[in-house]
Structure formats: structure tokens, C-alpha cells
Write a protein that holds these residues in place. Structure first.
Motif, PDB file in Angstrom:
ATOM      1  N   HIS A 228       0.827  -1.225   0.000  1.00  0.00           N
ATOM      2  CA  HIS A 228       0.000   0.000   0.000  1.00  0.00           C
ATOM      3  C   HIS A 228       0.856   1.269   0.000  1.00  0.00           C
ATOM      4  CE1 HIS A 228       0.954   0.394   4.187  1.00  0.00           C
ATOM      5  NE2 HIS A 228       0.408  -0.768   4.471  1.00  0.00           N
ATOM      6  N   PHE A 229       2.177   1.128   0.189  1.00  0.00           N
ATOM      7  CA  PHE A 229       3.092   2.279   0.152  1.00  0.00           C
ATOM      8  C   PHE A 229       2.709   3.374   1.147  1.00  0.00           C
ATOM      9  CE2 PHE A 229       6.050   1.445  -3.321  1.00  0.00           C
ATOM     10  CZ  PHE A 229       5.449   0.341  -3.909  1.00  0.00           C
ATOM     11  N   GLY A 230       2.242   2.958   2.329  1.00  0.00           N
ATOM     12  CA  GLY A 230       1.969   3.948   3.372  1.00  0.00           C
ATOM     13  C   GLY A 230       0.512   4.341   3.492  1.00  0.00           C
ATOM     14  N   GLY A 231      -0.320   3.907   2.546  1.00  0.00           N
ATOM     15  CA  GLY A 231      -1.751   4.188   2.678  1.00  0.00           C
ATOM     16  C   GLY A 231      -2.360   4.650   1.383  1.00  0.00           C
ATOM     17  N   TYR A 232      -3.649   4.923   1.450  1.00  0.00           N
ATOM     18  CA  TYR A 232      -4.405   5.272   0.260  1.00  0.00           C
ATOM     19  C   TYR A 232      -3.837   6.532  -0.403  1.00  0.00           C
ATOM     20  CZ  TYR A 232      -8.252   6.186  -2.834  1.00  0.00           C
ATOM     21  OH  TYR A 232      -8.998   6.401  -3.956  1.00  0.00           O
ATOM     22  N   ALA A 233      -3.557   6.445  -1.691  1.00  0.00           N
ATOM     23  CA  ALA A 233      -3.039   7.573  -2.486  1.00  0.00           C
ATOM     24  C   ALA A 233      -1.654   8.034  -2.054  1.00  0.00           C
ATOM     25  CB  ALA A 233      -4.013   8.748  -2.505  1.00  0.00           C
ATOM     26  N   ARG A 234      -0.977   7.261  -1.186  1.00  0.00           N
ATOM     27  CA  ARG A 234       0.423   7.570  -0.859  1.00  0.00           C
ATOM     28  C   ARG A 234       1.326   6.920  -1.905  1.00  0.00           C
ATOM     29  NH1 ARG A 234       0.920   8.359   4.808  1.00  0.00           N
ATOM     30  NH2 ARG A 234      -0.804   9.723   5.398  1.00  0.00           N
ATOM     31  N   VAL A 235       2.369   7.623  -2.269  1.00  0.00           N
ATOM     32  CA  VAL A 235       3.322   7.067  -3.241  1.00  0.00           C
ATOM     33  C   VAL A 235       4.739   7.450  -2.820  1.00  0.00           C
ATOM     34  CG1 VAL A 235       1.708   7.222  -5.191  1.00  0.00           C
ATOM     35  CG2 VAL A 235       3.232   9.131  -4.712  1.00  0.00           C
ATOM     36  N   ASN A 236       5.734   6.804  -3.407  1.00  0.00           N
ATOM     37  CA  ASN A 236       7.109   7.253  -3.212  1.00  0.00           C
ATOM     38  C   ASN A 236       7.851   7.145  -4.546  1.00  0.00           C
ATOM     39  OD1 ASN A 236       7.906   4.589  -3.578  1.00  0.00           O
ATOM     40  ND2 ASN A 236       8.164   4.179  -1.396  1.00  0.00           N
ATOM     41  N   ARG A 297       0.453  16.893 -10.003  1.00  0.00           N
ATOM     42  CA  ARG A 297       0.537  18.201  -9.329  1.00  0.00           C
ATOM     43  C   ARG A 297       1.037  18.047  -7.898  1.00  0.00           C
ATOM     44  NH1 ARG A 297      -4.814  21.550 -11.337  1.00  0.00           N
ATOM     45  NH2 ARG A 297      -4.508  21.082 -13.548  1.00  0.00           N
ATOM     46  N   LEU A 298       0.536  17.016  -7.218  1.00  0.00           N
ATOM     47  CA  LEU A 298       0.994  16.775  -5.843  1.00  0.00           C
ATOM     48  C   LEU A 298       2.465  16.370  -5.823  1.00  0.00           C
ATOM     49  CD1 LEU A 298      -2.040  14.709  -4.456  1.00  0.00           C
ATOM     50  CD2 LEU A 298      -1.531  17.126  -4.057  1.00  0.00           C
ATOM     51  N   LEU A 299       2.856  15.545  -6.792  1.00  0.00           N
ATOM     52  CA  LEU A 299       4.240  15.069  -6.843  1.00  0.00           C
ATOM     53  C   LEU A 299       5.210  16.232  -7.043  1.00  0.00           C
ATOM     54  CD1 LEU A 299       3.778  11.850  -9.029  1.00  0.00           C
ATOM     55  CD2 LEU A 299       4.237  11.960  -6.573  1.00  0.00           C
ATOM     56  N   LYS A 300       4.776  17.170  -7.865  1.00  0.00           N
ATOM     57  CA  LYS A 300       5.618  18.333  -8.139  1.00  0.00           C
ATOM     58  C   LYS A 300       5.881  19.124  -6.855  1.00  0.00           C
ATOM     59  CE  LYS A 300       6.028  21.644 -11.912  1.00  0.00           C
ATOM     60  NZ  LYS A 300       5.283  22.237 -13.034  1.00  0.00           N
ATOM     61  N   LYS A 302       5.913  17.971  -3.936  1.00  0.00           N
ATOM     62  CA  LYS A 302       6.757  17.189  -3.017  1.00  0.00           C
ATOM     63  C   LYS A 302       8.131  16.899  -3.608  1.00  0.00           C
ATOM     64  CE  LYS A 302       2.931  14.724  -0.878  1.00  0.00           C
ATOM     65  NZ  LYS A 302       2.263  13.430  -0.828  1.00  0.00           N
ATOM     66  N   ASP A 303       8.406  17.461  -4.810  1.00  0.00           N
ATOM     67  CA  ASP A 303       9.708  17.227  -5.435  1.00  0.00           C
ATOM     68  C   ASP A 303       9.958  15.757  -5.779  1.00  0.00           C
ATOM     69  OD1 ASP A 303      11.299  19.121  -6.363  1.00  0.00           O
ATOM     70  OD2 ASP A 303      12.615  19.289  -4.615  1.00  0.00           O
ATOM     71  N   LEU A 304       8.893  15.046  -6.079  1.00  0.00           N
ATOM     72  CA  LEU A 304       9.026  13.653  -6.514  1.00  0.00           C
ATOM     73  C   LEU A 304       8.958  13.608  -8.048  1.00  0.00           C
ATOM     74  CD1 LEU A 304       6.791  11.971  -3.803  1.00  0.00           C
ATOM     75  CD2 LEU A 304       9.187  11.420  -4.241  1.00  0.00           C
ATOM     76  N   PRO A 305       9.448  12.490  -8.655  1.00  0.00           N
ATOM     77  CA  PRO A 305       9.388  12.402 -10.122  1.00  0.00           C
ATOM     78  C   PRO A 305       7.943  12.439 -10.635  1.00  0.00           C
ATOM     79  CG  PRO A 305      10.227  10.355  -9.157  1.00  0.00           C
ATOM     80  CD  PRO A 305      10.114  11.341  -8.046  1.00  0.00           C
ATOM     81  N   GLN A 306       7.745  12.928 -11.853  1.00  0.00           N
ATOM     82  CA  GLN A 306       6.427  12.958 -12.493  1.00  0.00           C
ATOM     83  C   GLN A 306       6.118  11.597 -13.114  1.00  0.00           C
ATOM     84  OE1 GLN A 306       4.299  16.217 -13.313  1.00  0.00           O
ATOM     85  NE2 GLN A 306       5.130  16.152 -11.248  1.00  0.00           N
ATOM     86  N   ILE A 307       4.827  11.275 -13.162  1.00  0.00           N
ATOM     87  CA  ILE A 307       4.396  10.065 -13.864  1.00  0.00           C
ATOM     88  C   ILE A 307       4.312  10.385 -15.349  1.00  0.00           C
ATOM     89  CG2 ILE A 307       2.532   8.388 -14.141  1.00  0.00           C
ATOM     90  CD1 ILE A 307       1.724   9.298 -11.191  1.00  0.00           C
ATOM     91  N   GLU A 308       4.984   9.574 -16.170  1.00  0.00           N
ATOM     92  CA  GLU A 308       4.955   9.813 -17.610  1.00  0.00           C
ATOM     93  C   GLU A 308       3.751   9.091 -18.223  1.00  0.00           C
ATOM     94  OE1 GLU A 308       8.865   8.396 -18.590  1.00  0.00           O
ATOM     95  OE2 GLU A 308       9.683   9.845 -17.151  1.00  0.00           O
ATOM     96  N   TYR A 309       2.986   9.805 -19.024  1.00  0.00           N
ATOM     97  CA  TYR A 309       1.809   9.166 -19.641  1.00  0.00           C
ATOM     98  C   TYR A 309       1.454   9.846 -20.939  1.00  0.00           C
ATOM     99  CZ  TYR A 309      -1.055  13.033 -17.764  1.00  0.00           C
ATOM    100  OH  TYR A 309      -1.587  14.249 -17.477  1.00  0.00           O
TER     101      TYR A 309
END
Ligand SMILES: *Cc1c(COP(=O)(O)O)cnc(C)c1O
Length: 309
Positions: A228-236, A297-300, A302-309
Motif C-alpha cells: 500500500h506504500f503507506g496508505g491510500y493515495a500515498r506514493v514514493n 501536481r501533488l508530486l511536483k 513534493k519534489d518527486l518524479p512525475q508520472i509519464e503518460y
């Protein structure tokens, strides 16, 4: 009415070969994300019998619930527009009232389909399944057909029983991501006796097992709680990098809330030797790609990589 549900690729979505790992273990992905461009994946399955029922009951209005990035809100808005229902969404976050510039891409899209929002506080939202709350809601919207959060009810499970068909009979493992468990329940009910159904939970919770047990007719299933990577809608970053590598290599885009975690989990279990030799695994791509823009937008921030699509 019939058109939306019968003209879509409806009953049989293609199973796309993805990879063969060591020990002859094969992974295929069922492309439920291709069912319909706007009413995507499992939300199409979950809405089908509910909207047919609403129509039969002569209801003109659909009322449902969700968060600001909800795939269910997005799919309900699209389906409602096509079928000519009035739509109301009770959405978590009263700060969104009258401040359209703060709306997520999902809410903006749903609004463009004609859905009306009733924004409520997080505290009130937590009570939304209580009898009191629902009674009041029925007084406020007496004409509405009410669909619960995430779209899960008995008719939704019935719809999800149509995901698997005869062409899937020789898979040993059916793997799906799990939110409320409605989709997994449908898969469990329709899997054949020699298949095992694995549900990869996207939530950090332990009540799913009991909930699902109430709606299914078989016990050859299991909840995999480790991805689950820490919970609902959490990512790393590990998850995002995995998803980007995967989409480059296999040309299948995954979503960050559900299917990304599912496929990450399957690859990891293969590495750990979980699956026996010559296993044929079918992972269900339940859709959800509409949420990527909002997540980026959230990833940006948090300075995390963007999802490519
Ligand atoms: C809603 C959703 C799920 C979870 O479905 P449940 O029936 O609530 O378990 C899984 N994947 C995607 C893409 C979804 O939108």
C-alpha cells in the motif's frame, strides 16, 4: 441507456501478454482500462447494473460520494452525461465550495459533464454511511438514486462478476488492486475452482478481509497487505520510477493509486518466489488513469518524479 453498456467492448477485454519470468511464470494484463474512454475500467462494471436499476425505478437523478480525485466521481459524471441523468456528488472538503480554482482536474472534468457538487467537511463526510446522515440526504434529494462511495454495493459486485470470462479459464492466479473490495468480490465469485484470487490492498487497513468475506461464495482468495506504500493515495519515488520503467518497456500506463501498486507487488512476489513454476498470472488493469494529472501536481509540490503518460 443500453448503448453505453452494450456498445463498449463490454464483455471481453483483451489479455495482453506482458512478461515471462524465470521458472516459466507468465504475466498477462487484462485491459479493462480500454473498456470505455471516459467510463473506465472497474467503475464501468460497478455502474452498469446500478444505472440500469436507476432507470428501471424511474429515477432521473444519481447521487454519489467521493474525494476530489475519485475515479468513481469521474466515471459517474461521464456515464450520467451519456445517459442523461442529473448528477450530484457529495465531495469531501468544504473549502472547495465557491473556489473553482482549487478544484482538482477530476472535479473540473466532472463539472464539465454537468455534475453538481455538495461539498461537506471531513468530519461530516465520515458520517456519510450512518443511517441518520442518509435519512437526511434522502429528504434533501428525494428523487435521487444513491450509490455509495467507490460505487460498491451488490449490483456493483454483480457487474464485476462480468470481468472474467471463459477465455480466462486457464490462468492460475487472478490479481487485482483493492479499495473497497467490490471488484475483488466480483472476481472471487466468478473465478473457477482452480484459480486463486489475490487482492493487493491500496489501503492501510485490516477490515477488508471481513468485509469481502460477507459478499463472496468461495475461499480461494487472499489479501496481500504489503504494497500500500503507506496508505491510500500515498506514493514514493520507487513506485513512480517502477511505473515509468514499466510503461516505457511494456507500453501500458498504470495509475499511481491502484494498478501501479498492484503490478509493483506482482513483480516483487515473483522475485520472492511466491508463485510456483509455470504459473499463469492475470492482473486486472482496473483503469484509473484520469487521476494521474492530479497526482502529478501533488508530486511536483513534493519534489518527486512525475508520472509519464
Ligand atoms: C476504484 C478502483 C479500484 C478499487 O475498486 P474497489 O471495488 O473499490 O476495490 C481499483 N482500481 C481502480 C483503478 C479504481 O478506480
Amino acid at each position: 441507456m443500453q448503448d453505453l453498456f452494450e456498445n463498449a467492448i463490454s464483455q471481453n477485454t483483451p489479455n495482453q501478454f506482458v512478461a515471462e519470468f524465470d521458472k516459466g511464470i507468465q504475466l498477462y494484463i487484462k485491459r479493462e482500462d480500454l473498456l470505455h474512454p471516459e467510463v473506465s475500467g472497474n467503475k464501468f462494471r460497478k455502474l452498469k447494473y446500478n444505472l440500469l436499476q436507476a432507470k428501471e425505478l424511474g429515477k432521473r437523478q444519481i447521487l454519489t460520494f467521493g474525494g476530489a480525485h475519485s475515479n468513481h466521481i469521474s466515471a459517474t459524471a461521464a456515464a450520467g452525461k451519456i445517459l442523461g441523468f442529473e448528477m450530484i456528488a457529495v465531495v469531501r472538503g468544504e473549502e472547495l465550495t465557491d473556489s473553482e480554482e482549487k478544484w482538482s482536474p477530476t472535479l473540473k472534468y466532472a463539472s464539465s459533464c454537468g455534475i453538481k457538487f455538495d461539498f461537506i467537511s471531513r468530519e461530516e463526510y465520515r458520517k456519510k454511511d450512518s443511517e441518520d446522515y442518509l435519512e437526511n440526504l434522502k429528504l434533501k434529494y428525494p428523487e435521487a438514486y444513491i450509490i455509495p462511495e467507490g460505487g460498491t454495493n451488490d449490483l456493483a459486485i454483480k457487474g464485476c462478476e462480468e470481468i472474467l470470462s471463459k477465455q480466462d479459464d486457464d490462468f492460475n492466479y487472478i490479481c487485482s488492486s483493492v479499495g473497497t473490495g467490490g471488484t475483488l468480490s466480483g472476481l472471487i465469485n466468478s473465478a473457477n475452482g482452480s484459480q486463486k484470487v489475490l487482492g493487493f490492498s491500496s489501503l492501510k487497513t485490516d477490515y477488508l478481509k471481513d468485509e469481502i468475506s460477507k459478499s463472496v461464495n468461495s475461499d480461494n482468495w487472499e489479501i496481500i497487505p504489503d504494497y500500500h506504500f503507506g496508505g491510500y493515495a500515498r506514493v514514493n519515488a520507487d513506485l513512480i520510477n517502477f511505473m515509468n520503467d514499466f510503461s516505457k518497456k511494456y507500453k501500458i500506463i498504470l495509475d499511481p493509486v491502484y494498478t501501479g501498486k498492484l503490478v509493483f507487488g506482482i513483480f516483487d512476489l515473483v522475485k520472492q518466489g511466491y508463485f510456483p513454476e509455470n504459473s499463469k498470472i492475470l492482473a486486472i488493469h482496473t483503469g484509473g488513469l484520469q487521476g494521474i494529472e492530479g497526482m502529478n501536481r501533488l508530486l511536483k509540490k513534493k519534489d518527486l518524479p512525475q508520472i509519464e503518460y
